[in-house]
Design a protein around this motif. Structure first.
Motif, PDB file in Angstrom:
ATOM      1  N   ILE A  15       1.646  -0.289  11.316  1.00 34.98           N
ATOM      2  CA  ILE A  15       0.906  -0.946  10.410  1.00 34.98           C
ATOM      3  C   ILE A  15       0.806  -2.509  10.102  1.00 34.98           C
ATOM      4  O   ILE A  15      -0.488  -3.303  10.198  1.00 34.98           O
ATOM      5  N   ARG A  22      -4.317  -0.887   6.255  1.00 39.29           N
ATOM      6  CA  ARG A  22      -4.167   0.015   5.871  1.00 39.29           C
ATOM      7  C   ARG A  22      -2.714  -0.355   4.649  1.00 39.29           C
ATOM      8  O   ARG A  22      -1.616   1.088   4.265  1.00 39.29           O
ATOM      9  N   TYR A  26      -0.175   2.538   2.510  1.00 38.42           N
ATOM     10  CA  TYR A  26       1.066   2.954   2.826  1.00 38.42           C
ATOM     11  C   TYR A  26       2.073   2.466   2.043  1.00 38.42           C
ATOM     12  O   TYR A  26       2.563   3.857   1.992  1.00 38.42           O
TER      13      TYR A  26
END
Length: 206
Positions: A15, A22, A26
């Motif tokens: 990520i 995101r 997360y």
């Protein structure tokens, strides 16, 4: 716990590099998991304290490492040398995983390829960590503990099987693995585990 750590570590690195958008959701998810896990740390430290006083796990050797690799295809309390069936199932599974990754990359199906890599990496890195920890600090490799990683390993195999376009090949591959697992399944039904304990319980009327 180690498997969960590597799952989050791989996801976080991916990520951070490929999907910065995101990162916030997360971190919220991972932070919630960590927060909910914190109360159990008290039990973890107590257990660690008592185990360190009377440690029972033998050193990790090459036999135990091979046995740990075939855990997805073996009996939980199998203390014998891994059977030829389990080793063959492991080698075929490795072949399926590697073939799946190569095929998906060639077909530019990167999501599938990365999924296989994620699942296999969690299994492999967990085992590698446990081996190194056992060699450098204190033995912690217990074969049945590796069952926690069996699911992710088999998911990698399943995804690899999906890389074969012809259903005939898919069915044949799964069929071969099922046949190789047949002796293990028969052993589970026939062999007695904790038999003496059951007999004692019956004798005592428990």
């Amino acid at each position: 716990l180690v498997a969960l750590f590597f799952t989050h570590l791989i996801a976080f690195i991916y990520i951070l590099i490929k999907a910065r958008g995101r990162l916030k959701p997360y971190l919220i998810t991972a932070g919630s998991v960590l927060l909910l896990y914190l109360p159990w740390l008290i039990i973890f430290f107590i257990q660690t304290y008592y185990i360190s006083k009377g440690f029972w796990i033998p050193p990790a050797n090459w036999y135990k490492i091979l046995s740990a690799l075939v855990v997805p295809f073996s009996v939980k309390f199998d203390n014998l040398f891994p059977s030829i069936y389990s080793i063959l199932a492991l080698l075929i599974s490795f072949g399926i995983i590697i073939t799946g990754i190569i095929r998906f990359i060639k077909e530019k199906k990167y999501v599938e390829a990365k999924s296989i890599l994620l699942f296999f990496s969690v299994f492999f890195l967990t085992l590698l960590f446990v081996i190194l920890f056992s060699w450098i600090i204190v033995p912690i490799l217990v074969l049945r503990y590796m069952t926690a990683c069996t699911g992710v390993f088999l998911l990698a195999v399943v995804l690899g099987t999906n890389a074969f376009k012809k259903q005939v090949i898919q069915f044949c591959t799964v069929g071969v693995l099922l046949l190789l697992m047949l002796p293990v399944n028969i052993s589970i039904f026939i062999d007695k585990y904790n038999g003496p304990m059951r007999e004692i319980a019956e004798e005592l009327g428990i």
